[in-house]
Design a protein around this motif. Structure first.
Motif, PDB file in Angstrom:
ATOM      1  N   VAL A   1       0.858  -1.186   0.000  1.00  0.00           N
ATOM      2  CA  VAL A   1       0.000   0.000   0.000  1.00  0.00           C
ATOM      3  C   VAL A   1       0.898   1.240   0.000  1.00  0.00           C
TER       4      VAL A   1
ATOM      5  N   LYS B   1      -0.068   4.553  -0.451  1.00  0.00           N
ATOM      6  CA  LYS B   1      -0.720   5.854  -0.239  1.00  0.00           C
ATOM      7  C   LYS B   1       0.226   6.797   0.498  1.00  0.00           C
TER       8      LYS B   1
ATOM      9  N   VAL C   1      -8.031   0.040  -2.256  1.00  0.00           N
ATOM     10  CA  VAL C   1      -8.340  -0.532  -0.940  1.00  0.00           C
ATOM     11  C   VAL C   1      -9.148   0.409  -0.047  1.00  0.00           C
TER      12      VAL C   1
ATOM     13  N   MET D   1     -12.809  -9.075   2.521  1.00  0.00           N
ATOM     14  CA  MET D   1     -11.750  -8.194   3.023  1.00  0.00           C
ATOM     15  C   MET D   1     -12.197  -7.612   4.349  1.00  0.00           C
TER      16      MET D   1
ATOM     17  N   MET E   1      -2.339  -6.016   7.905  1.00  0.00           N
ATOM     18  CA  MET E   1      -1.646  -4.785   7.576  1.00  0.00           C
ATOM     19  C   MET E   1      -0.290  -4.837   8.289  1.00  0.00           C
ATOM     20  N   SER E   2       0.397  -3.699   8.356  1.00  0.00           N
ATOM     21  CA  SER E   2       1.748  -3.705   8.928  1.00  0.00           C
ATOM     22  C   SER E   2       1.804  -4.332  10.319  1.00  0.00           C
TER      23      SER E   2
ATOM     24  N   ARG F   1      -2.341  -6.487   2.889  1.00  0.00           N
ATOM     25  CA  ARG F   1      -2.245  -5.087   2.427  1.00  0.00           C
ATOM     26  C   ARG F   1      -1.293  -4.372   3.375  1.00  0.00           C
ATOM     27  N   ILE F   2      -0.036  -4.300   2.970  1.00  0.00           N
ATOM     28  CA  ILE F   2       0.982  -3.778   3.887  1.00  0.00           C
ATOM     29  C   ILE F   2       1.545  -2.462   3.364  1.00  0.00           C
ATOM     30  N   GLY F   3       1.466  -1.447   4.216  1.00  0.00           N
ATOM     31  CA  GLY F   3       1.962  -0.125   3.847  1.00  0.00           C
ATOM     32  C   GLY F   3       3.227   0.221   4.589  1.00  0.00           C
ATOM     33  N   SER F   4       3.068   0.945   5.698  1.00  0.00           N
ATOM     34  CA  SER F   4       4.196   1.618   6.353  1.00  0.00           C
ATOM     35  C   SER F   4       5.358   0.709   6.737  1.00  0.00           C
TER      36      SER F   4
HETATM   37  C1  LIG Z   1      -3.368   2.205   4.693  1.00  0.00           C
HETATM   38  C2  LIG Z   1      -4.085   0.933   4.545  1.00  0.00           C
HETATM   39  C3  LIG Z   1      -3.409  -0.295   4.691  1.00  0.00           C
HETATM   40  C4  LIG Z   1      -1.942  -0.390   5.062  1.00  0.00           C
HETATM   41  O1  LIG Z   1      -1.770   0.025   6.382  1.00  0.00           O
HETATM   42  P1  LIG Z   1      -0.338  -0.059   7.113  1.00  0.00           P
HETATM   43  O2  LIG Z   1      -0.694  -0.048   8.557  1.00  0.00           O
HETATM   44  O3  LIG Z   1       0.418   1.145   6.674  1.00  0.00           O
HETATM   45  O4  LIG Z   1       0.298  -1.317   6.692  1.00  0.00           O
HETATM   46  C5  LIG Z   1      -4.135  -1.451   4.519  1.00  0.00           C
HETATM   47  N1  LIG Z   1      -5.448  -1.437   4.236  1.00  0.00           N
HETATM   48  C6  LIG Z   1      -6.132  -0.287   4.076  1.00  0.00           C
HETATM   49  C7  LIG Z   1      -7.595  -0.339   3.756  1.00  0.00           C
HETATM   50  C8  LIG Z   1      -5.483   0.935   4.234  1.00  0.00           C
HETATM   51  O5  LIG Z   1      -6.169   2.067   4.101  1.00  0.00           O
END
Ligand SMILES: *Cc1c(COP(=O)(O)O)cnc(C)c1O
Length: 247
Positions: free
Chosen positions: A39, A41, A84, A181, A218-219, A234-237
């Motif tokens: 992710v 964003k 997402v 999801m 997520m993270s 769904r991994i972001g930070s």
């Molecule tokens: C931002 C987001 C993520 C990723 O989140 P992190 O904590 O940064 O890994 C996953 N799913 C959705 C729906 C998000 O908005």
């Protein structure tokens, strides 16, 4: 030698990949059955390009304007864009211009908006071909987002309304229902919440054979999600780092 430098994007990606493999081993699962959507964003198109160079092919975004601008800069790359975030019906058509997968389908009105956006649908602006008889003109792969919390204002369909929404989605051959999801609620152990998601997934798969995917993790909670059967993280930070000013 003592390590003094900050971890790079490559370091963080490598670390998360190995932690995913560890969690998969713990769950007696094949790590290749798990797709990591990074992710991106709040991060630049150039970071997405760097991720691509490191082998990432699935990227996720949660805001249309930002996603659309990044996609426009990166059309030379073979990326799969996942949407997402919460999706307004009036943005559905625009989002489908770049997103192949929608993780946040949570209401019938959005199903209708997505289907109306399909090439060849009655109010299509033109230019699209008619879907062929095999139904191969899928407009998008979709995950039904389930609200696992008691807070109605959070995204996702209430568990009680899930079956009706599933029926609605599978009535439209232009949408391919991938699965379910969810985001873990703030006030519940993620593992417990994801166990409930797994039960909901079984219910969806019974009504919609083939809709076996689970987008969760997520993270901070991907290990728990993997232990409860998540197929799409769904991994972001944890990979991208916090957004920092350039320079
Ligand atoms: C931002 C987001 C993520 C990723 O989140 P992190 O904590 O940064 O890994 C996953 N799913 C959705 C729906 C998000 O908005």
């Amino acid at each position: 030698m003592e390590r003094t430098r900050e971890p790079t994007l490559e370091d963080r990606l490598g670390d998360i990949r190995s932690r995913i493999s560890d969690a998969a081993a713990e769950a007696h699962r094949d790590p290749s059955s798990i797709t990591t959507v990074v992710v991106t964003k709040f991060h630049s198109a150039s970071l997405v390009r760097d991720l691509h160079a490191l082998g990432v092919r699935d990227v996720g975004e949660s805001r249309h304007q930002e996603a659309s601008a990044k996609h426009a800069e990166l059309t030379d790359l073979d990326l799969r864009w996942h949407f997402v975030g919460q999706l307004q019906s009036k943005k559905a058509r625009q989002v489908l211009e770049y997103a192949r997968v929608i993780h946040s389908l949570d209401r019938t009105s959005l199903v209708d908006a997505l289907v109306r956006s399909a090439p060849g649908s009655s109010d299509d602006g033109g230019g699209g071909g008619l879907p062929d008889e095999s139904g191969s003109a899928t407009v998008a792969e979709v995950f039904i987002q389930i609200n696992l919390s008691a807070d109605r204002s959070r995204g996702g369909v209430a568990e009680a309304d899930l079956d009706g929404l599933v029926e609605n989605v599978i009535a439209h051959p232009l949408l391919r229902l991938a699965g379910v999801m969810a985001v873990a609620p703030l006030d519940e152990e993620p593992r417990r919440a994801f166990a409930r998601l797994r039960i909901a997934s079984d219910r969806v798969a019974a009504a919609a054979p083939g809709a076996l995917a689970i987008s969760a993790g997520m993270s901070g909670d991907f290990r728990e999600a993997i232990l409860e059967g998540a197929t799409h993280l769904r991994i972001g930070s944890a990979i991208t780092g916090n957004r920092v000013a350039p320079g």
